[in-house]
Structures are given as C-alpha cells and as structure tokens.
Design a protein around this motif. Structure first.
Motif, mmCIF file in Angstrom:
data_model
loop_
_atom_site.group_PDB
_atom_site.id
_atom_site.type_symbol
_atom_site.label_atom_id
_atom_site.label_comp_id
_atom_site.label_asym_id
_atom_site.label_seq_id
_atom_site.Cartn_x
_atom_site.Cartn_y
_atom_site.Cartn_z
ATOM 1 N N ARG A 73 -32.053 -31.794 5.411
ATOM 2 C CA ARG A 73 -31.386 -31.229 6.585
ATOM 3 C C ARG A 73 -31.054 -32.340 7.580
ATOM 4 O O ARG A 73 -31.929 -33.137 7.945
ATOM 5 C CB ARG A 73 -32.271 -30.197 7.274
ATOM 6 N N ARG A 132 -30.075 -33.514 11.231
ATOM 7 C CA ARG A 132 -30.209 -33.007 12.599
ATOM 8 C C ARG A 132 -28.852 -33.009 13.291
ATOM 9 O O ARG A 132 -28.004 -33.841 12.982
ATOM 10 C CB ARG A 132 -31.172 -33.899 13.367
ATOM 11 N N LYS A 133 -28.678 -32.074 14.194
ATOM 12 C CA LYS A 133 -27.439 -32.045 14.980
ATOM 13 C C LYS A 133 -27.457 -33.257 15.911
ATOM 14 O O LYS A 133 -28.498 -33.575 16.480
ATOM 15 C CB LYS A 133 -27.420 -30.751 15.801
ATOM 16 N N GLN A 159 -38.782 -38.660 10.101
ATOM 17 C CA GLN A 159 -39.220 -39.428 11.266
ATOM 18 C C GLN A 159 -39.272 -38.524 12.492
ATOM 19 O O GLN A 159 -38.660 -37.441 12.490
ATOM 20 C CB GLN A 159 -38.268 -40.594 11.513
ATOM 21 N N THR A 160 -39.972 -38.950 13.506
ATOM 22 C CA THR A 160 -40.058 -38.174 14.740
ATOM 23 C C THR A 160 -38.658 -38.023 15.334
ATOM 24 O O THR A 160 -37.893 -38.978 15.359
ATOM 25 C CB THR A 160 -40.997 -38.879 15.733
ATOM 26 N N GLY A 161 -38.365 -36.794 15.735
ATOM 27 C CA GLY A 161 -37.063 -36.542 16.349
ATOM 28 C C GLY A 161 -35.989 -36.159 15.347
ATOM 29 O O GLY A 161 -34.837 -35.973 15.711
ATOM 30 N N SER A 162 -36.372 -36.016 14.071
ATOM 31 C CA SER A 162 -35.353 -35.698 13.062
ATOM 32 C C SER A 162 -35.182 -34.192 12.876
ATOM 33 O O SER A 162 -34.338 -33.751 12.105
ATOM 34 C CB SER A 162 -35.714 -36.350 11.732
ATOM 35 N N GLY A 163 -35.997 -33.402 13.576
ATOM 36 C CA GLY A 163 -35.819 -31.950 13.528
ATOM 37 C C GLY A 163 -36.834 -31.217 12.663
ATOM 38 O O GLY A 163 -36.579 -30.093 12.234
ATOM 39 N N LYS A 164 -37.984 -31.812 12.397
ATOM 40 C CA LYS A 164 -39.012 -31.131 11.584
ATOM 41 C C LYS A 164 -39.519 -29.878 12.288
ATOM 42 O O LYS A 164 -39.539 -28.793 11.716
ATOM 43 C CB LYS A 164 -40.207 -32.074 11.313
ATOM 44 N N THR A 165 -39.936 -30.080 13.542
ATOM 45 C CA THR A 165 -40.491 -28.951 14.287
ATOM 46 C C THR A 165 -39.411 -27.901 14.530
ATOM 47 O O THR A 165 -39.673 -26.706 14.457
ATOM 48 C CB THR A 165 -41.102 -29.443 15.615
ATOM 49 N N TYR A 166 -38.189 -28.375 14.772
ATOM 50 C CA TYR A 166 -37.078 -27.442 14.966
ATOM 51 C C TYR A 166 -36.876 -26.616 13.689
ATOM 52 O O TYR A 166 -36.698 -25.400 13.743
ATOM 53 C CB TYR A 166 -35.808 -28.206 15.318
HETATM 54 P P1 ADP Z 1 -39.469 -33.664 15.027
HETATM 55 O O1 ADP Z 1 -40.363 -32.483 14.964
HETATM 56 O O2 ADP Z 1 -39.024 -34.137 13.693
HETATM 57 O O3 ADP Z 1 -40.056 -34.759 15.822
HETATM 58 P P2 ADP Z 1 -37.835 -31.984 16.690
HETATM 59 O O4 ADP Z 1 -37.791 -30.775 15.852
HETATM 60 O O5 ADP Z 1 -38.786 -31.954 17.816
HETATM 61 O O6 ADP Z 1 -38.121 -33.261 15.779
HETATM 62 O O7 ADP Z 1 -36.366 -32.287 17.138
HETATM 63 C C1 ADP Z 1 -36.026 -33.202 18.154
HETATM 64 C C2 ADP Z 1 -34.994 -32.579 19.087
HETATM 65 O O8 ADP Z 1 -33.793 -32.293 18.403
HETATM 66 C C3 ADP Z 1 -35.484 -31.263 19.669
HETATM 67 O O9 ADP Z 1 -35.059 -31.206 20.992
HETATM 68 C C4 ADP Z 1 -34.750 -30.222 18.856
HETATM 69 O O10 ADP Z 1 -34.528 -29.048 19.597
HETATM 70 C C5 ADP Z 1 -33.465 -30.923 18.495
HETATM 71 N N1 ADP Z 1 -32.947 -30.505 17.200
HETATM 72 C C6 ADP Z 1 -33.423 -30.874 16.012
HETATM 73 N N2 ADP Z 1 -32.704 -30.349 14.992
HETATM 74 C C7 ADP Z 1 -31.743 -29.617 15.576
HETATM 75 C C8 ADP Z 1 -30.645 -28.817 15.076
HETATM 76 N N3 ADP Z 1 -30.448 -28.668 13.762
HETATM 77 N N4 ADP Z 1 -29.867 -28.208 15.960
HETATM 78 C C9 ADP Z 1 -30.062 -28.357 17.286
HETATM 79 N N5 ADP Z 1 -31.054 -29.091 17.820
HETATM 80 C C10 ADP Z 1 -31.891 -29.731 16.994
#
Ligand code: ADP
Ligand code: MG
Length: 806
Positions: free
Chosen positions: A479, A481-482, A548-555
């Motif tokens: 996936r 990230r946006k 990596q951190t910030g790549s959208g895992k938690t999202y």
């Molecule tokens: P991780 O858990 O990998 O560190 P996050 O899930 O916290 O990353 O994502 C980092 C930021 O990017 C968050 O603010 C999240 O809302 C945003 N983000 C990640 N993926 C998407 C997406 N597909 N669409 C919109 N926002 C996203």
C-alpha cells in the motif's frame, strides 16, 4: 524518519530480501547494487535446499557442487576488531553508566558536520540459537545483551556463530560462479523456456520428494524456483496441463491447473480425479465462451453448491424432525384411545357381569315360582283348590319366555360388542407397534441426516480453505501512502506490480495486490476479507503491517474514527459472520499487548505485573497472565481497544517512548460450537501494527533510542529469518529468535493464513527505505505455508483444543 535521509547505498544488514524482485536489464551495472547482493541471499537458500534435496534423491544429478562444499564453511566475515577502551562504557544500567554510554556514542565524534549516515545493525546468530543485534562503533563491535544492555562483542564469539547479513551470506558462502553451467542428465525433463527480461533459460524437472520445477539463473549461479507464470510455458508442464484440459474442458485457467499439478506431483490423472471429486461432472463440459474466470467460478460454484446441499439437508432435517414430532403426537393420541377403549371394555364387562347376575336372579325366581306351581305333595283325596291361579301361571311362563329371549339377545349383543372391541384393540396394538417402528426409523434417518450435515459443513470449510490455499496462505499486499508531493518514486503499472524509480533505474516488485495512493480503506480491507471467514472456520489468521514510520501502517490497521482501518473492519466482519450463523454459538475474547525492547506489556491491565512470558506446550503458544476480555458487541470491542490505546499512551509517556518504536498486537480469539453437528473450533485473529522498520541515523544513535532500534532490528530480522526458513521448507524455523516471532508462531506455521501489508511512502526522500520495505515484502511473498490444519475438535471432547493465546 528524523531530519535527514539516509544515504547508505549498501544492503541493509540483517535484512532478508527478495529473490523474486525482477530487475530491468542493465541493472547489473548499479555500483554495489543492493539488489544484486540481496538476490544472492535468497538464491543461496534455494540453492542449498535444492542441492541437498537433489543429492539425497538423485545422487547422480550434481547441481551445485560448490554449494555443498561451501555450506559447511563457517561464516567468515572479514572485519577489523579493535579491543574496547573501556568495556564498562558500553553498558548503560545506572545513570553514571548511561552518561558514559552517551559520551562514547556521541555522534559528534563519528559523523562529520552536516553528514548524515545511518547506523547499520548486524545480526549475530550464536551457535546456542540466540540472535543478537550488533553494530560497529569506532571500529569496535558491540552487541545488545538479553537485558538490553550494550556489551563489547566477545572475540571468542567469532568462532561460535555467524553474522546474518546480506554480505556474509550472499557473497562468502554459497555463491557459485556465474559462468558455471549446471550438470544435468539429458532426458525429457530437461528443457528451456524464454523468459522476458532474461532470455532463454534452462529448466529441469527434479525428482525430489515432490517434483519441483526450477530454472537455472546464470546471474546468481543457482537453480531458482520457477514462478507459476513462467512454469506454464515449460514443455513438460504444458503437456500435462493440456492432458488435464483435454479431459476436463471445463478447466480453462492454466495457472490453476499448473498449481494443481504442483500439488499432485505433476500427475495429470491425479489432478483430474481431484477436480472431478471436488467439482463433479460440470468440468467435463466446455465453459461458455468469454468466461475467463471459469475455474475460479467453478470453485465458487462448488462452494455455493455445498451451501445449497447443506441448506437442503437442514430443511430435510427439519421436516424429519417435524414428522417425528407428529408421529409422537399421533402415538400419544392412539395410546389415549387404547386406554379409553380398555376402560369401555372393562365397563361393558362389568355390565355383562351385572346382567348375568340379574339373569341368574331371574332364573332363581322362575325356579321358585315353578316350584310353587307344582308342589311335591302327594295327591290327596280331598278335592282341594289349586293354590295358583292358572292365568297367573300363564303370565309368568310368558314372562319367563320373554326374559329368556331378551337374555339371549343381550348375550349376543354383548358378545358382538366384545368381539368388535377386541378386534379394535388388536388393530390399535398393531398400529402402536408400527408407529414405534416408524419412529425408530425416523430417528435413524435424522441421525443419518445429522452426520451428513456435519460432513457437509466440514467439507465446506475445507473447500473454502482449499480455495484460499490456491491463492496462497501468505498474501502480501503493498500500500502506497497518500502524499501531497508531486514527484513520486513509485509507479504502479498494474494491480500486482509496483516500480521504484531511483536515479533513472527502475526496479519492479510483485505482490498479490498493489494499492495505489488513491485506494480507500474499503479497498484495502477487501483484500483481507476472505481470511476473516477462515478465522470463523477455526484457522489462525494474522494481519501484519510492515514499513517505515510514517508510511501508513497505523492508518491501514487502525485508521481514524470516521474511516476505520483493517482492525475495526475485520472485527465488524467477524461479528457479522458470527451473527449470520444461527445454529452456531460463538465466544469472542480479546487481548492486546505491546512488544517493546523484546518485552511483552499487557495493555488491558491497569496494574502491569512482572513482564509477561511466552509459554509453549506442544504446538500451542500462550502468554500466561495476559488479560483476555470476553466481548460480544462491536461497542465492547471498541471500548476495550480504546482502553488498550490509552494504556499504551500512558506507558509510553512514562517511559518516554514513541508508539512507533513498539509492535502492537491485538488478538481476538473466536471459539465456535455448532449446535447441529456438535463440532467446536477455535481460531485467532491476530492484528499486528509493527514498529517502524527504518534505520536510525547515527546522529540519533544514543542511549534508549539505540537500544530500541537494536530491538526492532532484531525482531524484524527474526521475522525475515522465519519467512526465509519457511521459504526453504527448513526443518527448523527459528521462531524463538525474538518475542515477536515467538508470539506469532501459531499465525505463521502450518495452521495459519497471513496477510502482510507492506506500507511504503512514495516520497523521493524515502526511496531507500521504500526499496528495502518492498524487498522484504517480496521475500515473504515467496513463502507458501504447509497445508493448513483446522483446530476442530469433536463434541464433548474439546479439551484437546489447540490454544493459541492464553
Ligand atoms: P505509521 O503508523 O506507519 O508510522 P501512520 O499510519 O501514522 O504511519 O501515517 C502517517 C500519517 O499519514 C498519518 O497522519 C496518517 O493519517 C497519514 N496517512 C497514512 N496513509 C494514508 C492514506 N492512505 N491516506 C491518507 N492519509 C494517510
Ligand atoms: Mg504507527
């Protein structure tokens, strides 16, 4: 990542990378190419396995003589080891020691002003089986010990284990010269096919435990497993696929047939009989034209057919049960009738007895009257008048006659009534007997139907499982990230391919599905949907997010309240599936924990006791003392998860850590019990938001941050190792090298279905991390787990149920 991008070009040590990732022609010219090195790692795994197996089973087929020879060489990493000035300075237990560590590891000493270099971790696998995280500092190697302290690397260890890095495994051990040609016998199993981007390569059908089709890769000098897509074009396989297709015109998907051939040791007859058993005569007819997904459809159709049969059986069962009920009612009605008639007969008998008594009395009277009419007195001379009036006498005798007649009539009436009654009684008794027999037969039929239902239900589950197995027990999704940035290092070419563009070079990666920036949470969840049903069926299911951190895992996993991620959606789906099955009752239990620095922390308890440990009993893995909360509704689950999140925040604030530096594991245990079939099963849905996989930069490398980075590196390396071992079908899978892999063992071994999201950032500055994440994902994608087994236990004997989490 922190402030600056890492510039290290070398392969990330300790990380296992993709063998499947295809490179564009000309890629080989990349200096110190990460991809070249990493490809060799996998190539070595394959070559060693291939060499060992072929030596064992086909001694004359010498594939990689070097591989055998070099496999026994101990890892001999060439590295300069200078003794440490002060061993104490590397540990950081107390405040003083901490300060010492800070001094020694101060970034200013190592990194030139303005230069940002990432710190490379290595993993050292000691012969005792323990995996250590190590790194170099000032030319001195240090390692992180069991209590998360930094220790100087003991010299003697160089002979007591080996480093698992791309370089040491890839280059010093099992590499065969690229120019060498394989030695094989010329027979009908030798072949060659043209592969785009590689040209014509040689293929050979190996007689291993099962036949395995590999191709010779001159670049790495090893035999690699031929991907399904390519294998279809191998003559040997093509011929067999054609044979299957000519017998079963209904099968049109060559890939599917090839996969089936692999499963059946390339025996077309076996494939045909398996398909006929699974889908019946339907495959003997050609499919309607234009139906590309016919084979897949067939599987689904068979599944629907199963559902229909089950529904039929259930209805039959219900009608039979109703019949039995009405038979019972009729039986009790007849029994009442019999009782009533018996009463009537008794009553009539009484009446008869009374009548007979009356008759007796009447006779007595007549006799006495007759006696009176003719007294036995001797004739007397005296002319006495007769004592009885002749008229009276006549009347009495008429009466007597009448009485006799009516008596006779009464007797015959009673007799008739008695006979009728007896006949009726006989009939009734016969009917009751027959009824009992019918009842017995019906009960037998019901039992038969029940067992049929049971069998059908189990078969449906196994059919569904087979369908999933055909798609692979481990599915890897990518996936992106946006990102608001206009330039992106990622290009999505089709649904399953993503290309990384870096300094003009392009590198392709394949996944089960690639989700572009524009994909929604619903789209992403749809990929994991099939395995959720599997969990309800009693399989262990695991969904992981890596990146990596910030790549959208938690999202991806958690999402937001308005737009929830895979976690919430899969739980909703789980509840929906459970509610749908009326005749099955479910018990759901949730647990939530965090793995930080290789330590498990319960997130559902306010008073965390001593650190949790993992216990293994046979094949089951449990965490004694871990809080498990029984939940029923979505609201329950949400509130439990909220509590867990809150506790995680409190704990991380207290310990001054970021949530991205720990792995979050949410486990939902689903126990089902089928009222009709009596079967119970237990599956677990494990949802895991992994810690950030990025390297830390040397400027950040101090104290706690360094220890946690080492712990993350170790656990992710261990995860890669596990997947790698699974890929080689290794006898020993090193689950115990980290708490993470140990905990996930039930989700990664034979029983399980696993979905891995590799989350990547499209930003140019993240390209190095993106590449390494995609390579990790590619490695996993090559793994196919052993045949899954269901955790089903028969009714009344569910003590032996497998337990996955405590
Ligand atoms: P991780 O858990 O990998 O560190 P996050 O899930 O916290 O990353 O994502 C980092 C930021 O990017 C968050 O603010 C999240 O809302 C945003 N983000 C990640 N993926 C998407 C997406 N597909 N669409 C919109 N926002 C996203
Ligand atoms: Mg996160």
């Amino acid at each position: 990542m922190g402030s600056g991008a890492s510039v290290s070009e070398g392969a990330r040590p300790g990380r296992l990378d993709a063998g499947e990732a295809e490179a564009e022609p000309g890629r080989a010219s990349t200096p110190a190419g990460r991809s070249d090195d990493t490809l060799q790692v996998n190539a070595c795994h394959v070559s060693r396995a291939a060499a060992e197996q072929s030596q064992r089973l086909n001694p004359r087929c010498v594939l990689c003589p070097q591989a055998e020879e070099e496999a026994v060489k101990p890892g001999s990493p060439i590295m300069e080891v200078r003794s440490l000035k002060s061993e104490q300075s590397y540990t950081h237990k107390s405040g003083e020691e901490d300060r010492a560590a800070h001094t020694v590891l101060s970034p200013a000493e190592t990194v030139a002003e303005g230069e940002e270099v990432s710190l490379d971790f290595e993993s050292f696998l000691h012969n005792n089986g323990t995996l250590y995280s190590c790194f170099n500092h000032h030319g001195n190697r240090v390692y992180v010990d069991e209590s998360q302290n930094l220790q100087p690397f003991p010299k003697e260890w160089y002979n007591q284990g080996r480093f698992i890095t791309a370089n040491s495994e890839g280059s010093s051990q099992l590499q065969t010269p690229a120019s060498s040609q394989p030695v094989v016998r010329e027979d009908d199993r030798t072949g060659s096919i043209y592969i785009q981007g590689r040209g014509t390569v040689m293929t050979y059908m190996f007689e291993e435990r099962v036949n395995v089709c590999r191709f010779w890769d001159p670049q790495s000098g090893v035999w690699l497993l031929l991907p399904l897509q390519w294998e279809i074009n191998v003559e040997f396989v093509k011929d067999r696929v054609q044979r299957v297709m000519s017998t079963l015109p209904g099968l049109v998907d060559q890939k599917e047939i090839t996969a089936a051939l692999r499963q059946c040791n390339y025996d077309p007859e076996e494939v045909v009989s398996v398909y006929l058993t699974m889908f019946g005569e339907i495959l003997l007819q050609a499919p309607p034209s234009g139906d590309h997904n016919y084979a897949d459809l067939n599987s689904f159709r068979a599944l629907l057919e199963r559902d229909r049969v089950i529904e039929d059986l259930r209805q039959k069962l219900q009608t039979k049960e109703k019949e039995v009920d009405s038979l019972f009612q009729r039986n009790s009605y007849l029994a009442r009738e019999v009782r009533y008639l018996t009463d009537v007969v008794q009553h009539l008998n009484q009446k008869l007895a009374e009548l007979e008594a009356d008759q007796q009395e009447a006779r007595e009277k007549i006799r006495s009257l007759l006696n009176r009419r003719a007294p036995p007195v001797p004739p007397s001379r005296t002319n006495t008048k007769p004592t009885v009036d002749p008229g009276q006498l006549q009347q009495v005798s008429r009466l007597t006659r009448e009485l006799n007649v009516s008596n006779k009539q009464l007797r015959s009436t009673v007799h008739q009534a008695m006979t009728d009654m007896k006949n009726q009684l006989e009939q009734l008794k016969g009917a009751v007997g027959k009824l009992a027999q019918v009842e017995q037969e019906a009960a037998g039929e019901v039992e038969e139907l029940r067992s049929l239902y049971r069998r059908e239900a189990v078969e449906r589950k196994s059919l569904y499982n087979k369908l999933l197995e055909l798609q692979g027990n481990i599915r890897v999704f990518c996936r992106c990230r946006k990102s608001p940035a206009s330039s992106s290092c990622l290009e999505k070419t089709d649904n399953q391919e993503v290309v990384v563009v870096q300094k003009g070079s392009r590198k392709k990666f394949h996944f089960d599905k690639v989700y572009p920036q524009s994909s929604t949470q619903e789209d992403v969840f749809a990929g994991t949907l099939p395995v959720i049903t599997s969990c309800v069926d009693g399989y262990n299911v695991c969904i992981l997010a890596y990146g990596q951190t910030g790549s959208g895992k938690t999202y991806t996993m958690m999402g937001s309240k308005e737009n929830p991620g895979v976690n919430i959606r899969s739980i909703q789906e789980l509840l929906r599936t459970c509610a749908e099955k009326e005749k099955v009752s479910y018990t759901l239990k949730i647990s939530m924990l965090e793995i930080y620095n290789d330590t498990l922390n319960d997130l559902l308890t306010k008073s965390p006791s001593a650190a949790l440990d993992i216990r293994v009993q046979g094949k089951s893995v449990s965490v004694p003392g871990l809080t498990q909360i029984q939940v029923q509704t979505e609201a329950d689950i949400l509130s439990v998860m909220e509590t867990g999140e809150k506790n995680r925040k409190i704990a991380s604030t207290k310990m001054n850590i970021q949530s991205s530096r720990s792995h979050l594991v949410v486990a939902l245990e689903v126990e089902s019990s089928d009222e009709v079939s009596g079967l119970t099963s237990r599956g677990t849905l494990t949802l895991c938001d992994l810690a950030g996989s990025e390297r830390i930069s040397k400027t950040e490398a101090e104290g706690q941050r360094l220890v946690e980075a080492a712990a993350i590196n170790k656990s992710l390396t261990a995860l890669g190792q596990v997947f790698s071992a699974l890929k080689c079908n290794a006898l020993h899978i090193p689950f115990r090298n980290s708490k993470l892999t140990h905990l996930l063992q039930p989700c990664l071994s034979g029983d399980a279905k696993c979905c891995v999201f590799v989350n990547v950032s499209p930003d140019m500055k993240d390209v190095v991390e993106t590449l390494s994440t995609l390579q990790f994902g590619s490695t996993i994608r090559q793994v196919s787990l052993g045949k899954a087994t269901q955790n089903i236990v028969p009714a009344k004997n569910n003590k032996s149920a497998k337990q996955t989490t405590n």
